[in-house]
Design an enzyme around this catalytic site. Structure first.
Site, mmCIF file in Angstrom:
data_model
loop_
_atom_site.group_PDB
_atom_site.id
_atom_site.type_symbol
_atom_site.label_atom_id
_atom_site.label_comp_id
_atom_site.label_asym_id
_atom_site.label_seq_id
_atom_site.Cartn_x
_atom_site.Cartn_y
_atom_site.Cartn_z
ATOM 1 N N SER A 83 0.740 -1.239 0.020
ATOM 2 C CA SER A 83 -0.250 0.044 -0.057
ATOM 3 C C SER A 83 0.872 1.358 0.031
ATOM 4 O O SER A 83 2.069 1.151 0.526
ATOM 5 C CB SER A 83 -0.978 0.114 1.097
ATOM 6 N N VAL A 84 0.266 2.231 -0.550
ATOM 7 C CA VAL A 84 0.899 3.749 -0.488
ATOM 8 C C VAL A 84 -0.356 4.547 0.084
ATOM 9 O O VAL A 84 -1.414 4.753 -0.523
ATOM 10 C CB VAL A 84 1.612 4.187 -1.553
ATOM 11 N N ARG A 91 5.054 9.802 -6.009
ATOM 12 C CA ARG A 91 6.410 10.278 -5.644
ATOM 13 C C ARG A 91 7.454 9.042 -5.522
ATOM 14 O O ARG A 91 8.575 9.226 -5.006
ATOM 15 C CB ARG A 91 6.101 10.859 -4.149
ATOM 16 N N TYR A 123 1.301 -4.189 -11.763
ATOM 17 C CA TYR A 123 2.635 -4.781 -11.526
ATOM 18 C C TYR A 123 3.290 -5.219 -12.703
ATOM 19 O O TYR A 123 4.416 -5.802 -12.571
ATOM 20 C CB TYR A 123 2.260 -5.992 -10.445
ATOM 21 N N PHE A 416 -3.460 -14.292 -0.285
ATOM 22 C CA PHE A 416 -2.463 -13.967 0.664
ATOM 23 C C PHE A 416 -2.508 -12.618 0.734
ATOM 24 O O PHE A 416 -1.389 -12.057 1.515
ATOM 25 C CB PHE A 416 -1.218 -14.822 0.475
#
Length: 416
Positions: A83-84, A91, A123, A416
């Protein structure tokens, strides 16, 4: 504003995890869920991005073992809890965490990294390719009938409390892991994830129920042997014409076709229900060929496991190939440049070798395509048809595509 990447300390776990929860909408988990994920988090394999004293990014990596074609169990980093914070998007926080994480995975000697993506578009730029798919279904049991194989009636079914049946269920699961690429060996503590049953996650359905499939006494198999199980909930429903409840299937595993059929027949016949709702089932699961009308099952195919080869040579050597293959791959990998270059892969159903070479390349592709093809569920032919694989020597695409394929669809059994 620069951020600092740090290995996670246990005392920072709550803030780190709160950042993750907020990034996924901020809906709190039950105390039971939170406690289990705290216990399962491998802090020495997890990192956080910190802006001064504030956690603004998270990423973890479980130490898994993944079944690959041929049945080998290969170390794989299960990338998770990424997560961000919304305040720190764009950034470079995610890129810096992915860079650090893949460097770490390489240093740990694990040839693969795998993940499930909340947003699949993210991804690919880090070298992950979609390697497995799964099926979601809504089976109209009021109209669909099953044609079951011989031996189904020899299987005895009985209800069991999920916690009390855990040992028998885990034994079935463990026996299935080597049979199908994509399955994860259950690491200590992970058996408890299957029992998580917070009321907040039921959507109005019943608590989790369990039915065991066992061999009836006097059959050829050992009497009382557990050969399958189903975990499910019942969500009641009524309309003017009568009941229209739903059996919400969470897990179903079986060691043979008869046990598989017995469990599916049971689900189809539960009183006061007219639908089976299930998520994340294998593409080639047998029930699809037992139903009388597949259109009444509303199948939906979704991406599942995304795969990244961290060490191309070790990863390609770890699996077998269903047909003899001798091919030189020209691999492009800008994010992990140690993989870039030409590799000679030689393999067959008994084993493989993969080493650097100066020989002319037969196929050109990126590490992302290798990830997609790695477990055999996506063919190199299909990727070539999309312009993602280039054949440089005539005939080698068909040879390699056949060799990489799996006769059993790869499947990730749980997230997961």
């Amino acid at each position: 504003m620069a951020t600092d990447l740090r290995v996670l300390c246990q005392e920072n776990w709550d803030e780190w995890y709160d950042n993750l929860i907020r990034a996924f909408g901020g809906i709190p988990e039950s105390a039971e869920e939170r406690a289990l994920w705290r216990e399962l988090t491998e802090t020495d394999r997890s990192i956080g991005a910190w802006d001064d004293d504030t956690c603004v990014g998270t990423a973890g990596a479980f130490g898994f073992r993944l079944t690959v074609p041929g049945g080998a169990s290969v170390p794989a980093a299960g990338v998770t809890m990424v997560s961000v914070a919304a305040t720190h998007r764009r950034r470079g926080v995610l890129t810096s965490m992915m860079r650090r994480q893949l460097d770490d995975v390489r240093a740990w000697g694990e040839p693969l990294a795998v993940l499930t993506a909340s947003e699949p578009a993210i991804y690919g730029r880090f070298g992950y390719g979609v390697g497995t798919y799964h099926v979601n279904a809504e089976v109209d049991t009021a109209r669909v009938r099953l044609s079951v194989p011989p031996g189904t009636d020899e299987v005895r079914l009985r209800y069991a409390a999920p916690a009390e049946a855990l040992g028998a269920c885990e034994s079935v699961y463990a026996r299935l892991v080597p049979r199908r690429p994509g399955m994860l060996a259950r690491m200590p503590g992970w058996e408890r994830v299957a029992l998580l049953d917070p009321e907040s996650g039921r959507d109005g359905a019943s608590p989790l129920q369990c039915v065991l499939a066992e061999r009836a006494a006097g059959s050829a198999a050992a009497g009382g042997e557990t050969v399958g199980y189903a975990l499910f909930r019942i969500k009641g429903g009524w309309e003017h014409a009568g009941p229209n409840g739903t059996a919400v299937l969470r897990d179903l595993y079986a060691l043979d076709p008869a046990a598989h059929a017995a469990l599916w027949r049971f689900l189809c016949d539960i009183d006061l229900t007219s639908t089976i709702s299930t998520r994340g089932r294998p593409l080639d699961e047998g029930w699809q060929h037992m139903v009388s009308d597949i259109r009444r099952c509303s199948l939906l195919v979704r991406d599942s496991l995304h795969i990244r080869l961290v060490d191309v040579g070790a990863a390609l050597e770890a699996r077998t190939y269903q047909a003899p293959v001798d091919v030189v791959l020209d691999v492009e990998d800008s994010f992990c440049p140690w993989n870039s270059g030409r590799w000679r892969l030689t393999g067959d159903p008994k084993g493989a070798s993969c080493a650097r070479t100066e020989d002319a390349a037969d196929l050109a592709l990126s590490v992302r395509e290798l990830g997609s093809a790695y477990l055999g569920g996506v063919t190199l032919d299909a990727l070539a048809a999309a312009g993602r694989v280039r054949e440089l020597r005539r005939g080698t695409l068909a040879e390699a595509s056949l060799a990489f394929a799996s006769t059993v669809a790869p499947w990730l059994p749980h997230g997961f």
